[in-house]
Design a protein around this motif. Structure first.
Motif, mmCIF file in Angstrom:
data_model
loop_
_atom_site.group_PDB
_atom_site.id
_atom_site.type_symbol
_atom_site.label_atom_id
_atom_site.label_comp_id
_atom_site.label_asym_id
_atom_site.label_seq_id
_atom_site.Cartn_x
_atom_site.Cartn_y
_atom_site.Cartn_z
ATOM 1 N N GLY A 182 26.701 12.994 94.855
ATOM 2 C CA GLY A 182 27.828 13.330 93.998
ATOM 3 C C GLY A 182 27.379 13.772 92.619
ATOM 4 N N ARG A 183 28.315 13.769 91.686
ATOM 5 C CA ARG A 183 27.994 14.158 90.312
ATOM 6 C C ARG A 183 26.882 13.269 89.781
ATOM 7 N N LYS A 240 29.845 26.635 83.439
ATOM 8 C CA LYS A 240 31.207 26.711 83.975
ATOM 9 C C LYS A 240 31.642 25.374 84.568
ATOM 10 N N ARG A 241 30.665 24.533 84.905
ATOM 11 C CA ARG A 241 30.947 23.322 85.665
ATOM 12 C C ARG A 241 30.727 22.070 84.819
ATOM 13 N N LEU A 248 29.741 27.706 94.878
ATOM 14 C CA LEU A 248 29.993 26.585 95.773
ATOM 15 C C LEU A 248 29.984 26.991 97.246
ATOM 16 N N GLY A 249 29.785 28.259 97.554
ATOM 17 C CA GLY A 249 29.760 28.701 98.936
ATOM 18 C C GLY A 249 31.121 28.684 99.601
ATOM 19 N N TYR A 305 39.776 20.014 89.551
ATOM 20 C CA TYR A 305 38.459 20.517 89.167
ATOM 21 C C TYR A 305 38.337 21.980 89.547
ATOM 22 N N ARG A 306 37.946 22.795 88.566
ATOM 23 C CA ARG A 306 37.675 24.205 88.802
ATOM 24 C C ARG A 306 36.276 24.535 88.294
ATOM 25 N N PRO A 307 35.463 25.191 89.104
ATOM 26 C CA PRO A 307 34.102 25.527 88.691
ATOM 27 C C PRO A 307 34.003 26.874 87.988
ATOM 28 N N ASP A 308 35.100 27.296 87.348
ATOM 29 C CA ASP A 308 35.076 28.597 86.659
ATOM 30 C C ASP A 308 35.555 28.463 85.218
#
Length: 433
Positions: A80-81, A172-173, A257-258, A272-275
């Motif tokens: 995880g994180r 971004k993350r 993230l694929g 959660y948004r990775p952008d």
């Protein structure tokens, strides 16, 4: 009998690097029995990717004990994180379970010390998945040093470059917050510090560094406008952002993230948004470092890393009392705006002619290292190698402590001892188990 695994942290890495191989390649010897995460939506993503394996038990972040009691895994995988790693590693060791953890092992020297102390009195052991060791070119470098071709190692020069696609992704993350990632001198550079530690067979003693935030954050020179809370997918300034314009053409989708490849939703996680915008005010880590590390055997490392360059790769030189080796690698050739050669190693004996060494390259992530690492993790380490390659808790602790010493040196403007970061811990504290 199959070995049973539980995964703590259902990240993209957890699904691709661990769950998928357990359920497919190694299914005859391995079984995935449980997953734990704070976000139920991540379990839905797992089910969408592996619909034939939906019976795996799922647990919330506070249900570690319940998960262990009900599913009785042999091994806990922590993926995880970064700031959640220590909690689950220590909890697993307290139950005498083996642990496989993603790098970095933890995010602070204090937590590294907790893991070392917990492992010392546990029947379980920790394995850190430093897959870069397994890339054939890196294993060959280790072999050359181990065979004595360079003599006693005196210095190492390592310059690592991340391009504007890969480098910007960390901003971004969640990685952009030190409390979550430890900063990039830990989250990313532990890979590099571990390689050097392993190659030369010496322990880091002290680090001194400079670093700064040059490209990202609110003061980034390419920020199209100071405004917090933007997201790449909805940003009204996207057309004026050089990073967005470069990497969001239809033929180069921004998909760290694929998710596009899997056919899943673009942002499948809750809250959660990775952008997020790479120019946000909240970014509190560095994107550029230059560091010197002193080692127990007298070697000195000159290290730099930059997270916003036109191409990706590294340049390495290792010097010793009998010779020198050099190599240059260009990562991600499809993103490099010029032709890139196949990586070789140039060996210069102290008295003699240059030799160029060609290494057989393998398919797979991280320079072909991932498949080899997975074989060792799930089938058992190849004992025919003349030197160890799987990383343990001590390796993880030294790499994290070096990364923390680097960013603390940046902030405090002084050399920082590795023993200080680890609370005075030394390897001599280990007892035979």
């Amino acid at each position: 009998m199959k070995k049973k695994y539980a995964i703590c942290g259902v990240s993209g890495r957890a699904l691709g690097m661990f769950a998928k191989p357990i359920l497919t390649t190694y299914a005859r010897r391995c079984e995935l029995v449980a997953m734990l995460d704070c976000d139920p939506a991540r379990f839905d993503l797992y089910r969408s990717r592996f619909p034939e394996h939906t019976a795996v038990g799922t647990y919330g972040e506070e249900e570690f004990g319940k998960m262990i009691d009900e599913t009785k895994p042999d091994v806990v995988i922590v993926a995880g994180r970064d700031d959640t790693h220590a909690r689950y590693i220590v909890a697993a060791l307290e139950r005498d379970l083996d642990v496989i953890t993603e790098k970095p092992m933890v995010t602070t020297g204090e937590d590294a010390r907790r893991v070392l102390d917990a492992e010392r009195v546990s029947k379980g052991t920790v394995t850190v998945t430093f897959n870069y060791r397994y890339a054939p070119i890196h294993t060959k470098i280790k072999e050359m040093v181990w065979e004595g071709k360079l003599g006693r190692i005196t210095s190492v020069d390592l310059n690592w470059y991340l391009d504007t696609y890969h480098g910007s992704s960390y901003f971004k993350r969640w990685n952009r917050r030190r409390e979550m990632s430890g900063g990039l001198s830990i989250h990313k550079s532990t890979h590099h510090f571990d390689l050097v530690n392993w190659w030369i067979g010496q322990k880091p003693v002290e680090a001194f560094a400079y670093g700064d935030l040059h490209y990202y954050g609110a003061e980034g020179e390419l920020n199209p406008g100071k405004e917090d809370g933007r997201h790449c997918g909805t940003c009204l300034s996207a057309s004026r952002c050089a990073y967005h314009s470069r990497w969001n053409a239809s033929h180069v989708p921004d998909d760290h993230l694929g998710l596009l490849e899997s056919g899943g939703p673009r942002f499948p996680y809750t809250g959660y948004r990775p952008d997020r915008c790479i120019f946000d005010e909240e970014i509190d880590i560095e994107d550029t470092y230059a560091a010197t590390v002193k080692y127990s055997g007298g070697a000195l490392l000159s290290y730099s890393v930059n997270f916003s360059l036109p191409y990706e790769g590294y340049r390495l030189a290792i010097n010793g009392t009998k010779g020198r080796l050099e190599t240059i690698e260009y990562h991600a050739p499809s993103r490099t705006p010029f032709p890139t050669p196949i990586q070789t190693i140039d060996y210069f004996p102290l008295f003699g002619s240059k030799e160029t060494i060609h290494v057989v390259h393998r398919e797979g992530g991280h320079g072909g290292g991932d498949p080899l690492l997975l074989n060792d993790l799930f089938l058992g380490e190849n004992r025919e190698r003349p030197f160890p390659i799987l990383s343990g808790a001590v390796d993880g602790a030294y790499s994290v402590a070096t990364g923390e010493a680097v960013w603390r040196s940046v902030k405090e403007r002084r050399p920082v001892a590795i023993a200080e970061v680890l609370g005075g811990w030394r390897e001599s504290e280990l007892i035979e188990r």
